[in-house]
Design a protein around this motif. Structure first.
Motif, mmCIF file in Angstrom:
data_model
loop_
_atom_site.group_PDB
_atom_site.id
_atom_site.type_symbol
_atom_site.label_atom_id
_atom_site.label_comp_id
_atom_site.label_asym_id
_atom_site.label_seq_id
_atom_site.Cartn_x
_atom_site.Cartn_y
_atom_site.Cartn_z
ATOM 1 N N LEU A 226 67.738 31.409 65.513
ATOM 2 C CA LEU A 226 68.416 30.911 66.712
ATOM 3 C C LEU A 226 67.863 31.567 67.975
ATOM 4 C CD1 LEU A 226 72.029 30.943 65.303
ATOM 5 C CD2 LEU A 226 70.848 28.897 66.114
ATOM 6 N N LEU A 227 67.451 32.825 67.861
ATOM 7 C CA LEU A 227 66.913 33.547 69.011
ATOM 8 C C LEU A 227 65.444 33.214 69.266
ATOM 9 C CD1 LEU A 227 68.568 37.049 68.463
ATOM 10 C CD2 LEU A 227 69.255 35.257 70.078
ATOM 11 N N ILE A 228 64.865 32.397 68.393
ATOM 12 C CA ILE A 228 63.488 31.939 68.592
ATOM 13 C C ILE A 228 63.472 30.555 69.232
ATOM 14 C CG2 ILE A 228 61.335 31.260 67.456
ATOM 15 C CD1 ILE A 228 62.066 33.371 65.280
ATOM 16 N N LYS A 229 64.276 29.642 68.667
ATOM 17 C CA LYS A 229 64.316 28.283 69.219
ATOM 18 C C LYS A 229 65.626 27.604 68.856
ATOM 19 C CE LYS A 229 61.712 24.110 70.011
ATOM 20 N NZ LYS A 229 60.570 23.260 69.670
ATOM 21 N N GLU A 230 66.066 26.718 69.747
ATOM 22 C CA GLU A 230 67.372 26.083 69.632
ATOM 23 C C GLU A 230 67.491 25.161 68.415
ATOM 24 O OE1 GLU A 230 66.231 27.306 73.584
ATOM 25 O OE2 GLU A 230 65.292 25.862 72.209
ATOM 26 N N THR A 231 66.374 24.652 67.902
ATOM 27 C CA THR A 231 66.400 23.750 66.757
ATOM 28 C C THR A 231 67.096 24.366 65.551
ATOM 29 O OG1 THR A 231 64.279 22.894 67.539
ATOM 30 C CG2 THR A 231 64.950 22.251 65.332
ATOM 31 N N ALA A 232 67.162 25.677 65.493
ATOM 32 C CA ALA A 232 67.768 26.366 64.347
ATOM 33 C C ALA A 232 69.260 26.099 64.206
ATOM 34 C CB ALA A 232 67.510 27.873 64.448
ATOM 35 N N VAL A 233 69.881 25.409 65.165
ATOM 36 C CA VAL A 233 71.301 25.070 65.011
ATOM 37 C C VAL A 233 71.536 24.187 63.795
ATOM 38 C CG1 VAL A 233 71.822 25.296 67.471
ATOM 39 C CG2 VAL A 233 71.095 23.072 66.570
ATOM 40 N N TRP A 363 66.106 17.110 55.604
ATOM 41 C CA TRP A 363 64.916 17.696 56.236
ATOM 42 C C TRP A 363 64.264 16.705 57.195
ATOM 43 C CZ3 TRP A 363 63.872 22.487 56.822
ATOM 44 C CH2 TRP A 363 64.185 23.441 55.850
ATOM 45 N N LEU A 364 64.324 15.432 56.894
ATOM 46 C CA LEU A 364 63.697 14.429 57.750
ATOM 47 C C LEU A 364 64.465 14.222 59.054
ATOM 48 C CD1 LEU A 364 61.424 12.215 57.874
ATOM 49 C CD2 LEU A 364 63.138 10.627 56.992
ATOM 50 N N VAL A 365 65.792 14.169 58.960
ATOM 51 C CA VAL A 365 66.619 13.746 60.093
ATOM 52 C C VAL A 365 67.117 14.905 60.940
ATOM 53 C CG1 VAL A 365 68.769 12.592 60.737
ATOM 54 C CG2 VAL A 365 67.325 11.633 58.932
ATOM 55 N N LEU A 366 67.652 15.944 60.304
ATOM 56 C CA LEU A 366 68.335 17.006 61.058
ATOM 57 C C LEU A 366 67.464 17.662 62.125
ATOM 58 C CD1 LEU A 366 70.405 18.741 58.232
ATOM 59 C CD2 LEU A 366 71.239 17.207 60.016
ATOM 60 N N PRO A 367 66.180 17.999 61.838
ATOM 61 C CA PRO A 367 65.394 18.704 62.862
ATOM 62 C C PRO A 367 65.162 17.922 64.139
ATOM 63 C CG PRO A 367 64.399 18.960 60.692
ATOM 64 C CD PRO A 367 65.451 17.912 60.560
ATOM 65 N N HIS A 385 58.089 14.884 72.352
ATOM 66 C CA HIS A 385 56.909 15.681 72.008
ATOM 67 C C HIS A 385 56.731 15.688 70.498
ATOM 68 C CE1 HIS A 385 55.758 17.355 75.887
ATOM 69 N NE2 HIS A 385 57.046 17.540 76.157
ATOM 70 N N ASP A 386 55.491 15.736 70.054
ATOM 71 C CA ASP A 386 55.202 15.750 68.618
ATOM 72 C C ASP A 386 55.701 17.023 67.945
ATOM 73 O OD1 ASP A 386 53.632 13.230 68.286
ATOM 74 O OD2 ASP A 386 52.350 14.193 69.768
ATOM 75 N N ARG A 387 55.785 18.120 68.687
ATOM 76 C CA ARG A 387 56.200 19.369 68.063
ATOM 77 C C ARG A 387 57.645 19.313 67.547
ATOM 78 N NH1 ARG A 387 55.652 20.463 73.573
ATOM 79 N NH2 ARG A 387 57.539 21.105 74.710
ATOM 80 N N TYR A 388 58.439 18.380 68.074
ATOM 81 C CA TYR A 388 59.816 18.254 67.604
ATOM 82 C C TYR A 388 59.890 17.694 66.189
ATOM 83 C CZ TYR A 388 60.855 18.824 72.598
ATOM 84 O OH TYR A 388 60.928 19.293 73.886
ATOM 85 N N LEU A 389 58.764 17.210 65.655
ATOM 86 C CA LEU A 389 58.723 16.685 64.288
ATOM 87 C C LEU A 389 58.224 17.712 63.285
ATOM 88 C CD1 LEU A 389 57.187 13.139 64.973
ATOM 89 C CD2 LEU A 389 59.555 13.655 64.343
ATOM 90 N N TYR A 390 58.051 18.944 63.708
ATOM 91 C CA TYR A 390 57.440 19.955 62.840
ATOM 92 C C TYR A 390 58.192 20.068 61.506
ATOM 93 C CZ TYR A 390 55.200 24.414 61.603
ATOM 94 O OH TYR A 390 54.494 25.410 60.977
ATOM 95 N N LEU A 391 59.493 20.278 61.542
ATOM 96 C CA LEU A 391 60.270 20.421 60.307
ATOM 97 C C LEU A 391 60.527 19.079 59.633
ATOM 98 C CD1 LEU A 391 62.921 23.138 61.253
ATOM 99 C CD2 LEU A 391 61.127 23.341 59.544
ATOM 100 N N SER A 392 60.582 18.004 60.408
ATOM 101 C CA SER A 392 60.864 16.690 59.821
ATOM 102 C C SER A 392 59.780 16.255 58.837
ATOM 103 C CB SER A 392 61.007 15.640 60.924
ATOM 104 O OG SER A 392 62.173 15.857 61.685
ATOM 105 N N THR A 393 58.570 16.764 58.997
ATOM 106 C CA THR A 393 57.507 16.384 58.069
ATOM 107 C C THR A 393 57.759 16.915 56.662
ATOM 108 O OG1 THR A 393 56.187 18.293 58.769
ATOM 109 C CG2 THR A 393 55.771 16.200 59.880
ATOM 110 N N ILE A 394 58.628 17.922 56.526
ATOM 111 C CA ILE A 394 59.021 18.359 55.178
ATOM 112 C C ILE A 394 59.736 17.217 54.472
ATOM 113 C CG2 ILE A 394 60.414 19.987 53.840
ATOM 114 C CD1 ILE A 394 60.056 22.005 56.102
#
Length: 609
Positions: A226-233, A363-367, A385-394
């Motif tokens: 959470l202290l690295i990036k907000e996506t961890a919510v 994994w596809l939807v939540l990130p 941005h494409d970086r928002y799909l980083y975890l979704s590719t799992i």
């Protein structure tokens, strides 16, 4: 070769579709087949045999593809975030990482609270300095490789080695990751992923020896993510999903009850961090949110964008033409909404089909949900941005792996894999590896990156603004002026475009034009930076409009009272007006803020202390 398959999951289908009334066909049959996967077994035969060998292969190919980035320079936001950022140059700033937003060095307000990301930058700065970008790129690639390793270790706990291997390869080399791996400042994604996936891994070990320590480690890593990036919510929801999977043989009520209890500590940590974040950011946002209706109208187009870039990641760029929808447009909104609704419907069918598929869908939807919600706070011309799909590719990799594992096993075998499965795996591997190798190249330098930006998004104001500044840095002020004017024409209310054009006009001694565009930048966003006011004041001094120059500086001091150099400029203006006593007072205020200011001491000496 026919792999012996066993059911590893409780199937939800009978809860919604009694066997006596449902006859599967078409895609429903495929979905049902995907609900049955090989049991996790690291010893099964085939090309994907031996978890260490498979992981080594994936890491080796990934490292080879990204090796070219080690020769790249600092690009895009790397200059203000790393090269010229004083806050990562000394350990004395460390406490402020936890009490200020991530862009505090250039802006009084901000939306992002990422203290551990700043700590990562500080560690790299302490080790390598900023003269050579090579080690910065090296640590970014290593972060991605660590994230790949952790993802693989997590997936083989739940899926067969075949499925986990395919999913990890997709995650490792999806072309959409170039923004997170080829760009140093994009390392927030792999850094956050290491903490988030590490938290889930530790949580899955809680029933082993020293379970309490594993559990404590998972909570600590949750906070770190959470202290690295907000996506961890999204982590508490993932824990809920994994808990349901663990209890797939239990009665439904008991499984949900235990899932809630398992999720509760992570939810408490998340809420506590969000409260601290809101306090640090004075409410959590830098600017007023966009109207809710405009955000809702934009979400379908954003979902369509992310679907396209998941399955067809070509001609990638940090800039795209997708902007906030100001009003309803049937031509744009209706097709995008239909695509989004079809995607949501299919994912719901998959999620309710089985808890194995539920993990893949999660994994596809939540990130990507934080990115969709964040549209209300993002710049209106910078919302995807494409970086928002980083975890979704799992999740994408898991769905592909589950589908491939159900292909016919008859026929000739290649490397001890059924021919159809081998062909699919080979085609996917070649396509994504080649795609990533091609998409990396624009990130080699700013000129190539911003030229790609205006090529992909010819109507993007930020793309032209960044290209204009890069052209100016290379010595072509006239061409930079032309590009900035084009950017302002595309986005008359864009602060960076107006501010940049004002800077160019100032450098070219076009004082009236510079004053006009600085004033426009101030009108667009009065609180984004004191630079608009101070530079406008300097322009007005050149025009000998001292009263107007004084007004600009005093507005900056009112908004940012504790910033050095402002009182110095005001003192110099007052001296030109012959207001010596007031000038003396301002020089003394400057020395209070900056005791080492030689200009303030010289000014005092000139007017007589």
């Amino acid at each position: 070769m026919n792999h012996k398959r066993q059911r590893t999951d409780f199937n939800f289908s009978h809860e919604f579709c009694p066997a006596s009334t449902c006859k599967p066909h078409g895609i429903i049959r495929l979905i049902q087949q995907m609900s049955y996967v090989p049991a996790p077994d690291n010893r099964q035969p085939g090309l994907l045999s031996g978890s260490r060998a498979i992981l080594a292969l994936i890491l080796g190919v990934t490292a080879l593809v990204y090796a070219g980035t080690l020769q790249f320079g600092f690009t895009y936001d790397d200059t203000p975030q790393i090269v010229t950022n004083p806050r990562i140059s000394s350990w004395s700033y460390l406490p402020k990482y936890f009490t200020e937003h991530v862009w505090a060095q250039i802006s009084a307000s901000g939306t992002y609270y990422r203290p551990l990301f700043l700590l990562w930058l500080r560690l790299n700065h302490a080790l390598f300095g900023v003269q050579n970008p090579f080690p910065w790129h090296l640590t970014t690639v290593l972060l991605h490789l660590l994230a790949v390793t952790l993802v693989f270790r997590l997936l083989i706990k739940t899926f067969s080695l075949e499925v986990a291997g395919i999913a990890t390869f997709v995650f490792a080399l999806h072309p959409g990751h170039v923004e997170s791996v080829a760009w140093i400042s994009g390392c927030t994604e792999p850094l956050m992923t290491c903490a988030l996936v590490g938290a889930i891994l530790c949580w899955t070990n809680r029933r082993n020896s020293r379970g309490a320590l594993w559990l404590a480690a998972s909570w600590l890593l949750c906070l770190a993510s959470l202290l690295i990036k907000e996506t961890a919510v999204l982590l508490p929801v993932l824990i809920f999903v994994y808990s349901l999977f663990e209890d797939r043989e239990s009665p439904r009520f008991d499984a949900y009850k235990r899932a809630v209890l398992n999720t509760l500590p992570f939810a408490v940590i998340t809420v506590a961090e969000l409260m601290v974040r809101a306090r640090v950011l004075r409410g959590g946002v830098a600017d007023e949110p966009h109207p809710a209706m405009q955000t809702l109208l934009t979400v379908p187009s954003a979902i369509s964008f992310y679907i396209q870039h998941l399955f067809w990641p070509v001609k990638l760029s940090p800039f795209y033409g997708l902007e906030l929808m100001q009003k309803f447009s049937a031509v744009v909104v209706i097709p995008a909404a239909l695509v989004a609704l079809c995607a949501v419907a299919l994912l719901l069918v998959l999620a309710f089909r089985s808890r194995t598929l539920l993990i893949a869908v999660a994994w596809l939807v939540l990130p990507v949900l934080p990115a969709l919600i964040g549209i209300r706070l993002f710049d209106s011309n910078d919302i995807v941005h494409d970086r928002y799909l980083y975890l979704s590719t799992i999740g994408l990799g898991l769905l592909l792996g589950l589908a491939i594992s159900r292909l016919p096993a008859a026929g000739t075998e290649i490397f001890r894999l059924p021919r159809a499965q081998f062909a699919c795996i080979a085609l996917i591997a070649i396509a994504i590896a080649a795609g990533t190798a091609l998409e990396i190249r624009p990130w080699s330098n700013n000129l190539a990156l911003f030229l790609r930006g205006v090529d992909v998004a010819p109507n993007s104001t930020p793309a032209y603004s960044h290209l204009a500044f890069e052209v100016y840095k290379r010595g072509d002020a006239a061409d930079a002026e032309r590009l900035y004017k084009h950017a302002v024409a595309l986005g008359p209310n864009d602060w960076p475009a107006n501010f940049g054009l004002a800077m160019i006009e100032m450098r070219m001694s076009n004082w009236n034009e510079a004053d006009r565009f600085f004033q426009r930048a101030i009108e667009i966003s009065p609180s984004v930076s004191n630079g608009s006011y101070l530079l406008q004041a300097r322009v007005r001094v050149e025009m000998q409009h001292y009263d107007a120059a004084e007004k600009s500086v005093r507005e900056a001091i009112d908004n940012w009272p504790n910033i050095a150099s402002q009182h110095l400029l005001l003192a110099q203006i007052l001296t030109k007006q012959g207001r010596i006593e007031e000038a003396r007072s301002e020089y003394q205020k400057e020395l209070t803020l900056n005791p080492t200011s030689t200009e303030a001491r010289m000014g005092l000496a000139e007017i007589g202390q």
